[in-house]
Scaffold this motif. Structure first.
Motif, PDB file in Angstrom:
ATOM      1  N   SER A 130       5.573  -8.285  52.447  1.00  0.00           N
ATOM      2  CA  SER A 130       5.099  -8.228  51.046  1.00  0.00           C
ATOM      3  C   SER A 130       5.466  -9.314  50.438  1.00  0.00           C
ATOM      4  O   SER A 130       6.889  -9.711  50.511  1.00  0.00           O
ATOM      5  CB  SER A 130       5.039  -7.013  50.571  1.00  0.00           C
TER       6      SER A 130
ATOM      7  N   ALA B 380      -2.209   3.933  47.466  1.00  0.00           N
ATOM      8  CA  ALA B 380      -2.546   2.987  48.669  1.00  0.00           C
ATOM      9  C   ALA B 380      -1.390   1.930  48.751  1.00  0.00           C
ATOM     10  O   ALA B 380      -0.517   1.753  47.994  1.00  0.00           O
ATOM     11  CB  ALA B 380      -3.820   2.000  48.196  1.00  0.00           C
ATOM     12  N   HIS B 382       0.469  -1.096  51.822  1.00  0.00           N
ATOM     13  CA  HIS B 382       0.207  -1.608  53.250  1.00  0.00           C
ATOM     14  C   HIS B 382       1.541  -1.718  54.039  1.00  0.00           C
ATOM     15  O   HIS B 382       2.388  -1.381  53.655  1.00  0.00           O
ATOM     16  CB  HIS B 382      -0.438  -3.164  53.039  1.00  0.00           C
ATOM     17  N   GLN B 392      -1.547  -3.472  57.960  1.00  0.00           N
ATOM     18  CA  GLN B 392      -2.862  -2.564  57.534  1.00  0.00           C
ATOM     19  C   GLN B 392      -2.764  -1.926  56.311  1.00  0.00           C
ATOM     20  O   GLN B 392      -1.729  -1.533  55.657  1.00  0.00           O
ATOM     21  CB  GLN B 392      -3.031  -1.525  58.554  1.00  0.00           C
ATOM     22  N   ILE B 393      -3.932  -1.665  55.776  1.00  0.00           N
ATOM     23  CA  ILE B 393      -3.943  -1.122  54.342  1.00  0.00           C
ATOM     24  C   ILE B 393      -4.041   0.342  54.578  1.00  0.00           C
ATOM     25  O   ILE B 393      -4.886   0.719  55.468  1.00  0.00           O
ATOM     26  CB  ILE B 393      -5.287  -1.456  53.664  1.00  0.00           C
ATOM     27  N   GLN B 410      -5.611   5.045  57.782  1.00  0.00           N
ATOM     28  CA  GLN B 410      -5.682   3.593  57.741  1.00  0.00           C
ATOM     29  C   GLN B 410      -6.916   3.121  57.384  1.00  0.00           C
ATOM     30  O   GLN B 410      -8.038   3.178  58.290  1.00  0.00           O
ATOM     31  CB  GLN B 410      -5.240   3.189  59.229  1.00  0.00           C
ATOM     32  N   THR B 412      -7.826  -0.441  57.515  1.00  0.00           N
ATOM     33  CA  THR B 412      -8.195  -1.607  58.232  1.00  0.00           C
ATOM     34  C   THR B 412      -7.647  -1.585  59.537  1.00  0.00           C
ATOM     35  O   THR B 412      -6.797  -0.970  59.717  1.00  0.00           O
ATOM     36  CB  THR B 412      -7.506  -2.750  57.467  1.00  0.00           C
ATOM     37  N   ASN B 417      -3.448  -7.299  56.672  1.00  0.00           N
ATOM     38  CA  ASN B 417      -4.071  -6.963  55.321  1.00  0.00           C
ATOM     39  C   ASN B 417      -2.998  -6.682  54.680  1.00  0.00           C
ATOM     40  O   ASN B 417      -2.327  -5.600  54.867  1.00  0.00           O
ATOM     41  CB  ASN B 417      -5.215  -6.025  55.816  1.00  0.00           C
ATOM     42  N   GLU B 418      -2.941  -7.163  53.068  1.00  0.00           N
ATOM     43  CA  GLU B 418      -1.771  -6.974  52.194  1.00  0.00           C
ATOM     44  C   GLU B 418      -2.174  -6.762  50.852  1.00  0.00           C
ATOM     45  O   GLU B 418      -3.580  -6.856  50.378  1.00  0.00           O
ATOM     46  CB  GLU B 418      -1.011  -8.169  52.382  1.00  0.00           C
ATOM     47  N   PRO B 420      -2.915  -4.039  48.670  1.00  0.00           N
ATOM     48  CA  PRO B 420      -4.232  -3.454  47.993  1.00  0.00           C
ATOM     49  C   PRO B 420      -3.997  -3.213  46.408  1.00  0.00           C
ATOM     50  O   PRO B 420      -2.864  -2.940  46.228  1.00  0.00           O
ATOM     51  CB  PRO B 420      -4.187  -2.167  48.967  1.00  0.00           C
ATOM     52  N   PHE B 431      -7.969  -6.342  48.301  1.00  0.00           N
ATOM     53  CA  PHE B 431      -6.582  -6.733  49.056  1.00  0.00           C
ATOM     54  C   PHE B 431      -6.860  -8.109  49.686  1.00  0.00           C
ATOM     55  O   PHE B 431      -8.000  -8.820  49.563  1.00  0.00           O
ATOM     56  CB  PHE B 431      -6.596  -5.667  50.081  1.00  0.00           C
ATOM     57  N   SER B 446     -13.611   2.903  50.223  1.00  0.00           N
ATOM     58  CA  SER B 446     -12.725   3.598  51.165  1.00  0.00           C
ATOM     59  C   SER B 446     -13.457   4.848  51.391  1.00  0.00           C
ATOM     60  O   SER B 446     -13.144   5.697  52.387  1.00  0.00           O
ATOM     61  CB  SER B 446     -11.470   4.042  50.335  1.00  0.00           C
TER      62      SER B 446
END
Lengths: 204, 482
Positions: A130, B380, B382, B392-393, B410, B412, B417-418, B420, B431, B446
């Motif tokens: 992140s 939420a 990731h 993943q989200i 999960q 995604t 994926n980052e 959210p 995201f 979702s």
């Protein structure tokens, strides 16, 4: 001091007197030796040769000075390169790897020899993970380098740290090779000069 | 009893909702068998269900009739009708029947629509209102054969930057009338974008339907991580102020109405980051880093004072996010001493943090960037399960006992994926998705798992979804309702 200031004018005066006493030049000798023209030519040639030698010696001296200056500049450049050579980190890690420790040791030597130098340490991360955690990771990497220096007795106040996280990649690609290059600490000289004097010539 | 249903291969969509698993993670994590194969580690997160956060629901069919108009307003009516139809499609609550023949406009035949399977019908009409234009929108209940709701909406002129927003408000009222949940049409997403040379980033906003991309800042530095104020009028963000000696990450607030910016400067040295408003909008929470320690603090915005320490230590505590009632705070922390961050939940005023991310000892699971849903039931974030995992989200159900996830889902499973961020409906998330077929800001529902691209681009960074926005002047718009 007073004695020397008296002696110098006295010497000058006696030289002047000697010059006044000089006899007028004797008549030219019989034409057994070289003719006046030949003598003049010889003198001219001698004077040209001397002048040439003088200039050669100046040029040699200048060349030597230039060579020394170039050598000094090269050493400064090398020192600067050693000092600013980036160190790299493993994925997720801020621990200093053995391969990078050597680079930091070389920096320690230069920093010891140049106590006026101050460094800014910029920590970076690769793009994975992140944004916010990578900013922290970059900071931790820069701080790890600073701690290394302080551990070798260097003054902590000579180093500042900042982090760019994953925001300023060195290589803008998404593969292992690029990531490895992006996990780094950069070194920026913020104050001081690298001095390489005569004393440094024999330094390893 | 523990049951793992990490169903891999095959799309989980359409299959029965994957809500069968109760995972008390804190207690049970150690009981999961260690997976050693790299491929296993790559794909499966311990205790996770793949797929949907909410049970799939049948989506009622809703027909959008061509909008009618007084003479001279026909073209505008067509554009307004198209905005409403798309808004309703993007709500993911209906099967939309639109692009209907113009000939149908003006006739409302409930029996016909009933036979066509429509449950709801939307009709609209544009009429002059002084020197402005008014949209009269009717929502018909086809089954009962009656008008369910009718409202008037003053529209802003088409060259006004909030023109589309004044239409979106009407679409959201339709969603709310039918479902009881807030819509997401009258919302925006703030994010940052990298410059071409990669050296700087500035803030941008885009409407939730992908229109109206606007640049907010021109700072020639790195500005990122925006967070909307709860009333939608301001953003806080982090920005780098370079200096030869030592650059500084500071917190800035931009007033979206005036464009004015100010720096929030709490009286504490350090690098600041990850600012968010508390749910009441009166305080900011953010991280402060100094001398190897990082902590989360709150700061009184209105009085510009009163820095308070919430948590911190000789590790990283970052990215606070609050439950909507303001009682709980989730955040990201490396306090376990591993090289990777985890998600914790703790009382907002301080106390003992509970680990909620699916940490497995010995694995390099990495969980970060939490965002608490505006409904309060979901968290939420990731993450990746191991060293080689992809990001993943994930959505954790925190509606049960505090500090325990009732279920982890999960959302995604493709690409990385980052970051959210929840929409105000607590159902959609924006995201950053990186896929073989494209990278950009993506929106996932979702409840259905459907994903749409909001803004394509490799240069987008950390989005934040706004609360419901109402274009100015608000009062005028409210007048039309009855």
């Amino acid at each position: 001091m007073t004695i020397r200031s008296l002696i110098v004018p006295a010497m000058a005066a006696s030289l002047l007197l000697a010059a006044c006493k000089k006899e007028p030049p004797p008549p030219p000798p019989a034409p057994t030796g070289p003719t006046p023209e030949e003598i003049a030519a010889q003198r001219r040639a001698d004077s040209i040769r001397r002048e040439r030698e003088r200039q050669d010696s100046i040029r040699r001296a200048e060349e030597e000075a230039r060579r020394r200056e170039a050598e000094r500049q090269r050493r400064i450049r090398e020192a600067r390169e050693t000092l600013t050579e980036m160190v790299f980190f493993d994925f997720d890690e801020s621990a200093i790897k053995p391969s990078e420790e050597r680079k930091l040791r070389a920096k320690v030597d230069i920093l010891r020899a140049n106590p006026s130098i101050r460094l800014r340490l910029d920590g970076h991360a690769d793009e994975r993970g992140s944004t916010e955690y990578n900013l922290a990771l970059g900071a931790r990497r820069a701080e790890a380098v600073k701690e290394f220096f302080v551990g070798f007795g260097l003054d902590a106040s000579r180093f500042t740290t900042q982090s760019f996280g994953e925001e300023r990649p060195l290589v803008n690609r998404s593969d292992e090779e690029a990531w490895a290059q992006n996990r780094r600490v950069e070194f920026h000289i913020t104050a001081g000069e690298i001095g390489v004097g005569e004393n440094d010539r024999d330094r390893p | 009893m523990i049951e793992t249903t990490a169903r891999r291969g095959g799309r989980p969509f359409g299959s029965a909702p994957a809500g069968l698993v109760l995972v008390a993670l804190g207690v049970c994590a150690g009981a999961f068998p260690l997976r050693t194969a790299a491929q296993e580690e790559r794909d499966s997160i311990p205790g996770v269900t793949l797929g949907l956060v909410y049970e799939t629901e049948s989506r009622p069919a809703l027909a959008v009739m061509p909008f009618q108009a007084e003479p001279g307003l026909e073209d505008l009516a067509e554009r307004v009708g198209a905005i409403v139809a798309r808004d309703l499609r993007y709500s993911d609550r209906f099967e939309i029947l639109d692009s209907l023949p113009q000939a149908l406009a003006g006739t409302v035949d409930y029996q016909l629509w009933d036979q066509l399977g429509a449950v709801w019908l939307v009709t609209g009409r544009l009429e002059p209102d002084g020197d402005r234009v008014r949209l009269v929108l009717q929502l018909h209940d086809v089954v009962f054969g009656e008008i369910h709701e009718q409202r008037r909406y003053p529209l802003l002129s088409e060259d006004h930057p909030d023109f589309r927003m004044s239409v979106h408000v009407a679409s959201d009222d339709v969603v709310e009338s039918v479902t009881g949940d807030p819509g997401i049409a009258a919302t925006r997403i703030a994010f940052s974008r990298r410059s071409l040379d990669g050296q700087t980033q500035d803030l941008f906003v885009i409407d939730s339907d992908g229109e109206n991309l606007r640049r907010l800042t021109r700072h020639n530095t790195i500005s990122l991580g925006p967070d909307w104020s709860p009333d939608g009028t301001r953003l806080v963000y982090t920005s780098f102020r370079p200096s030869i000696e030592e650059g500084r990450w500071g917190i800035f607030e931009i007033d979206l109405r005036s464009g004015e910016e100010r720096e929030i400067r709490p009286n504490r040295a350090g690098q600041l980051g990850t600012p968010v408003y508390t749910p009441d909008g009166r305080r900011l929470a953010f991280s402060v880093r100094g001398s190897g320690r990082t902590g989360i603090f709150t700061y009184d915005l209105a009085r510009d004072c009163c820095l308070q320490h919430v948590t911190g230590g000789n590790w990283e505590d970052l990215s606070p996010t609050f439950s909507p009632d303001g009682r709980w705070m989730a955040f990201n922390s490396s306090r376990l001493g591993t090289a990777t961050p985890q998600i914790f939940v703790m009382p907002a005023r301080g106390g003992e943090p509970d680990l909620v991310s699916p940490y497995l000892a010995g694995h390099r699971g990495y969980y970060t960037s939490p965002d608490w849903s505006p409904r309060g039931d979901l968290l939420a974030f990731h993450g990746r399960t191991g060293r080689f995992g992809r990001y993943q989200i994930l959505v954790g159900d925190v509606s049960g006992e505090v500090g325990r996830l009732r279920r982890l889902t999960q959302l995604t499973w493709e690409g990385n994926n980052e970051d959210p961020s929840w929409a105000p409906d607590g159902r959609h998330l924006v995201f950053i998705g990186r896929r073989d077929w494209g990278t950009g800001l993506m929106i996932v529902d979702s409840a259905t798992g459907e994903i749409r691209m909001l803004l394509r681009g490799v240069d987008v960074r950390v989005p934040d979804w706004s609360p419901p926005l109402r274009p100015e002047p608000r009062e005028t718009l409210r007048e039309g309702g009855f």
